[in-house]
Motif scaffolding. Structure first.
Motif, mmCIF file in Angstrom:
data_model
loop_
_atom_site.group_PDB
_atom_site.id
_atom_site.type_symbol
_atom_site.label_atom_id
_atom_site.label_comp_id
_atom_site.label_asym_id
_atom_site.label_seq_id
_atom_site.Cartn_x
_atom_site.Cartn_y
_atom_site.Cartn_z
ATOM 1 N N ASN A 5 -22.729 3.551 4.117
ATOM 2 C CA ASN A 5 -22.059 4.626 3.392
ATOM 3 C C ASN A 5 -20.971 4.041 2.500
ATOM 4 O O ASN A 5 -20.182 3.218 2.928
ATOM 5 N N THR A 9 -14.291 9.723 2.881
ATOM 6 C CA THR A 9 -14.600 10.960 3.590
ATOM 7 C C THR A 9 -13.556 12.020 3.231
ATOM 8 O O THR A 9 -12.498 11.723 2.676
ATOM 9 N N LEU A 10 -13.851 13.227 3.594
ATOM 10 C CA LEU A 10 -12.926 14.328 3.346
ATOM 11 C C LEU A 10 -11.620 14.126 4.119
ATOM 12 O O LEU A 10 -10.537 14.406 3.613
ATOM 13 N N GLU A 12 -10.179 11.271 4.926
ATOM 14 C CA GLU A 12 -9.396 10.246 4.225
ATOM 15 C C GLU A 12 -8.728 10.833 2.983
ATOM 16 O O GLU A 12 -7.560 10.562 2.712
#
Length: 140
Positions: A5, A9-10, A12
């Motif tokens: 990946n 991320t949301l 972070e």
């Protein structure tokens, strides 16, 4: 084969937003106080400039409020606005040999509740409309 990946991320992203919001919440009030202090310097300069103009009138006419004195006429006829419009200077002439200049905050400078209006008289006595704040307000 598994692909790694990449990206954020949301969670972070939300952590970064919270950190930026905290820093802005700390920095903005400090920035605003510095802007108000800078505006206050403009008010002090305006008063000193007008005091010099009145001293010229006194030297020339023997009176601060002589009818021929343009500075006195301007100060009593509506006031003199500073260059950026942060202060309006007006004058009171209790006698022909005394005056009190007042610089009243205008626009955004009204938020300067620490000093309010600044005053200066013919004896170079400096004041503020906030009780006990004159020394701090006039400090360089």
């Amino acid at each position: 084969m598994r692909r790694a990946n990449t990206g954020i991320t949301l969670i972070e992203l939300m952590i970064v937003v919270v950190i930026v919001a905290i820093l802005a919440g700390i920095a903005y009030p400090s920035y605003r106080q510095q802007v108000l202090r800078g505006g206050r310097a403009e008010g002090k300069a305006l008063l000193q400039e007008q005091a010099q103009a009145l001293e010229k009138c006194f030297t020339r006419y023997g009176s601060y409020n002589d009818a021929n004195c343009e500075a006195a006429t301007a100060l009593t006829g509506g006031g003199v606005l500073s260059d950026t419009g942060r202060y309006l200077a007006t004058a009171a002439f209790p006698t022909a040999t005394t005056y009190t200049l007042t610089a009243t905050p205008q626009g955004g400078q009204v938020a300067d509740t620490a000093c309010g209006s600044l005053t200066l008289n013919e004896r170079n006595e400096r004041g503020s409309s906030v009780t006990g704040a004159a020394a701090e307000c006039w400090r360089r």
